[in-house]
Design a protein around this motif. Structure first.
Motif, PDB file in Angstrom:
ATOM      1  N   SER A 148       0.834  -1.208   0.000  1.00 32.21           N
ATOM      2  CA  SER A 148       0.000   0.000   0.000  1.00 32.21           C
ATOM      3  C   SER A 148       0.862   1.250   0.000  1.00 32.21           C
ATOM      4  CB  SER A 148      -0.914   0.014   1.238  1.00 32.21           C
ATOM      5  OG  SER A 148      -1.675  -1.165   1.325  1.00 32.21           O
ATOM      6  N   ASP A 149       0.679   2.094  -1.006  1.00 32.72           N
ATOM      7  CA  ASP A 149       1.364   3.381  -1.004  1.00 32.72           C
ATOM      8  C   ASP A 149       0.763   4.315   0.042  1.00 32.72           C
ATOM      9  OD1 ASP A 149       3.231   3.232  -3.444  1.00 32.72           O
ATOM     10  OD2 ASP A 149       1.327   2.509  -4.223  1.00 32.72           O
ATOM     11  N   ARG A 150      -0.535   4.111   0.294  1.00 36.09           N
ATOM     12  CA  ARG A 150      -1.198   4.908   1.327  1.00 36.09           C
ATOM     13  C   ARG A 150      -2.371   4.097   1.869  1.00 36.09           C
ATOM     14  NH1 ARG A 150      -2.491  11.378   1.166  1.00 36.09           N
ATOM     15  NH2 ARG A 150      -2.850  11.533   3.415  1.00 36.09           N
ATOM     16  N   MET A 151      -2.690   4.331   3.150  1.00 38.63           N
ATOM     17  CA  MET A 151      -3.819   3.656   3.781  1.00 38.63           C
ATOM     18  C   MET A 151      -4.717   4.712   4.421  1.00 38.63           C
ATOM     19  SD  MET A 151      -1.733   0.477   5.584  1.00 38.63           S
ATOM     20  CE  MET A 151      -3.002  -0.780   5.488  1.00 38.63           C
ATOM     21  N   LEU A 152      -6.022   4.567   4.196  1.00 38.46           N
ATOM     22  CA  LEU A 152      -7.014   5.445   4.801  1.00 38.46           C
ATOM     23  C   LEU A 152      -7.826   4.617   5.786  1.00 38.46           C
ATOM     24  CD1 LEU A 152      -8.245   7.455   1.668  1.00 38.46           C
ATOM     25  CD2 LEU A 152      -6.322   7.953   3.209  1.00 38.46           C
ATOM     26  N   ALA A 153      -7.740   4.945   7.060  1.00 40.07           N
ATOM     27  CA  ALA A 153      -8.357   4.144   8.113  1.00 40.07           C
ATOM     28  C   ALA A 153      -9.667   4.773   8.555  1.00 40.07           C
ATOM     29  CB  ALA A 153      -7.407   4.032   9.308  1.00 40.07           C
ATOM     30  N   ILE A 154     -10.656   3.921   8.866  1.00 38.87           N
ATOM     31  CA  ILE A 154     -11.939   4.435   9.343  1.00 38.87           C
ATOM     32  C   ILE A 154     -12.047   4.345  10.866  1.00 38.87           C
ATOM     33  CG2 ILE A 154     -13.113   3.951   7.170  1.00 38.87           C
ATOM     34  CD1 ILE A 154     -14.333   1.469   8.488  1.00 38.87           C
ATOM     35  N   PHE A 155     -11.163   3.575  11.495  1.00 38.16           N
ATOM     36  CA  PHE A 155     -11.107   3.499  12.955  1.00 38.16           C
ATOM     37  C   PHE A 155      -9.762   4.058  13.425  1.00 38.16           C
ATOM     38  CE2 PHE A 155     -13.888  -0.194  11.924  1.00 38.16           C
ATOM     39  CZ  PHE A 155     -15.027   0.210  12.604  1.00 38.16           C
ATOM     40  N   LYS A 156      -9.765   4.777  14.549  1.00 36.21           N
ATOM     41  CA  LYS A 156      -8.513   5.313  15.091  1.00 36.21           C
ATOM     42  C   LYS A 156      -7.564   4.173  15.461  1.00 36.21           C
ATOM     43  CE  LYS A 156      -5.991   8.774  16.637  1.00 36.21           C
ATOM     44  NZ  LYS A 156      -4.817   8.062  17.171  1.00 36.21           N
ATOM     45  N   ALA A 157      -8.094   3.106  16.068  1.00 34.65           N
ATOM     46  CA  ALA A 157      -7.246   1.971  16.438  1.00 34.65           C
ATOM     47  C   ALA A 157      -6.629   1.316  15.206  1.00 34.65           C
ATOM     48  CB  ALA A 157      -8.046   0.946  17.241  1.00 34.65           C
ATOM     49  N   GLU A 158      -7.375   1.310  14.100  1.00 33.31           N
ATOM     50  CA  GLU A 158      -6.857   0.779  12.838  1.00 33.31           C
ATOM     51  C   GLU A 158      -5.664   1.598  12.362  1.00 33.31           C
ATOM     52  OE1 GLU A 158      -8.392   0.685   8.176  1.00 33.31           O
ATOM     53  OE2 GLU A 158      -9.820   1.094   9.792  1.00 33.31           O
ATOM     54  N   ALA A 159      -5.799   2.925  12.408  1.00 28.30           N
ATOM     55  CA  ALA A 159      -4.711   3.805  11.978  1.00 28.30           C
ATOM     56  C   ALA A 159      -3.477   3.614  12.863  1.00 28.30           C
ATOM     57  CB  ALA A 159      -5.174   5.260  12.011  1.00 28.30           C
ATOM     58  N   ASP A 160      -3.675   3.582  14.172  1.00 31.93           N
ATOM     59  CA  ASP A 160      -2.548   3.425  15.099  1.00 31.93           C
ATOM     60  C   ASP A 160      -1.825   2.099  14.855  1.00 31.93           C
ATOM     61  OD1 ASP A 160      -3.278   5.841  16.213  1.00 31.93           O
ATOM     62  OD2 ASP A 160      -4.316   4.942  17.940  1.00 31.93           O
ATOM     63  N   TYR A 161      -2.592   1.050  14.615  1.00 29.74           N
ATOM     64  CA  TYR A 161      -2.001  -0.275  14.413  1.00 29.74           C
ATOM     65  C   TYR A 161      -1.105  -0.302  13.176  1.00 29.74           C
ATOM     66  CZ  TYR A 161      -1.729  -5.255  13.245  1.00 29.74           C
ATOM     67  OH  TYR A 161      -1.281  -6.516  12.903  1.00 29.74           O
TER      68      TYR A 161
END
Length: 391
Positions: A148-161
């Motif tokens: 993935s060149d970039r990831m867009l997370a819908i959950f804060k915990a997802e982004a942190d992970y």
């Protein structure tokens, strides 16, 4: 105005929830692209909702989905055929951008192909698989990040992970907040469905996958029988998200002697009309919570898959329902596998039907969940970040 620039976007997802999220994203992409005088040509692996939103489907994947190792076996060949078709389309018409939505195993294979065959095409993951909840292998997480060149997370915990693994991640918030900006109106919903204003209503959401017809539907129907015996006069509604399941739902109501009906293509109204929803675990839990309807969550899979997961893979998470995961608290009761008995599900349902304090306590948890899902405008933020990649 000059003729708009044109960009090609390929989106890959699966299952009913992926089709919904893909459709919401496609609608936002077209709106924001119009503001930039940009025309989008979107092709996709998805379902009917994405097609209605403006995507040309290369393959239908909304019905190809499962939970569990044994359950996945029948879908291997259909998935491989669709993947082959997708790769042929990508080879013939390389896009300007590929967007992945959840659906980990097929998308890992597609991501590997893109890196090998089309390394110049950026790959963006929107709604990455929930490795932050039930990762069996950090290697899969590393592969997701590498592809993935970039990831867009819908959950804060997802982004942190994913950030901990080096991912280029932005938390955009959850798109369902826009879909349900305020609690549902039960009076209007009951009027629309021809139900009395003071009727006792329980809505059953047992299945969007075929496997759930076998393993979960009978359990929820038996729980409904117990509720009916203790709470005579209750009406049961069963909204259908997948038309192929209509006949099974209708037979179930008759077989178990439950008063009520199947509701076609109007699941939100059927949920809004409910005093309590009894539902499988999944994205629907978030929608029910955002609509402020009390709920009981249950899930069962093939017993062999459950034993493999529990004893061999050491699958052990505190919560499965997304409502509880968002705030890391037991907002809604959830009953999994051996604990998902008709008696336990019925008891939790009756508690919510009888106990106003329990209902209000759950709604306080819903309010905390809504706040943790981020501000409105998630799809618009995601669409802008995606379009920034290809302009």
């Amino acid at each position: 105005m000059t003729n708009p620039d044109r960009r090609r976007v390929f989106i890959s997802t699966g299952e009913v929830s992926g089709d919904l999220q893909g459709a919401l994203l496609i609608e936002a992409l077209h709106r924001r692209a119009g503001d930039r005088n940009l025309a989008l040509e979107i092709t996709a692996l998805g379902g009917k909702r994405m097609a209605r939103a403006g995507a040309t489907l290369v393959g239908e994947t909304a019905d190809i989905g499962s939970v569990g190792i044994v359950e996945a076996l029948p879908y291997m060949l259909p998935t491989l055929k669709i993947q082959r078709r997708a790769k042929q389309r990508l080879a013939a018409n390389p896009p300007d951008l590929v967007i992945m939505i959840d659906n980990m195993v097929p998308n890992l294979a597609l991501g590997k192909y893109m890196r090998a065959a089309h390394p110049q095409v950026p790959v963006l993951y929107y709604i990455a698989p929930q490795q932050w909840v039930w990762a069996f292998s950090e290697q899969d997480t590393e592969r997701l990040v590498a592809q993935s060149d970039r990831m867009l997370a819908i959950f804060k915990a997802e982004a942190d992970y994913y950030q901990r693994f080096g991912g280029n991640v932005t938390w955009v918030g959850h798109p369902l907040v826009d879909r349900h900006p305020a609690p549902a109106n039960p009076v209007a919903a009951r009027q629309q469905l021809g139900l009395a204003r003071d009727a006792a209503v329980v809505t059953l959401l047992p299945a969007s996958r075929r496997q759930e017809i076998r393993y979960l539907l009978p359990v929820l129907l038996q729980a409904a029988q117990i509720v009916l015996a203790k709470y005579p006069g209750v009406t049961f509604l069963m909204p259908v998200s997948n038309p192929a399941m209509q006949a099974s739902f209708e037979r179930g109501l008759v077989q178990y002697g439950l008063p009520g009906r199947v509701v076609m293509e109007d699941s939100q109204t059927a949920i809004a009309a409910a005093d309590v929803a009894i539902t499988k675990s999944g994205t629907a839990n978030l929608e029910i919570a955002l609509m402020d309807v009390p709920q009981v969550v249950a899930y069962r899979i093939n017993p062999l898959s459950a034993r493999i997961g529990y004893y061999l893979l050491k699958f052990d998470v505190p919560y499965v329902s997304p409502v509880n995961l968002v705030v890391n608290q037991p907002v809604v009761p959830e009953f999994l596998q051996w604990e998902a008995t008709p008696e336990a599900i019925a008891a939790a349902t009756l508690e919510l039907l009888h106990n106003e304090t329990a209902r209000q306590t759950m709604r306080l948890g819903y309010a905390k969940m809504r706040e943790a899902m981020g501000p409105p405008g998630a799809c618009q933020r995601a669409a802008d970040l995606i379009l920034d990649t290809i302009v």
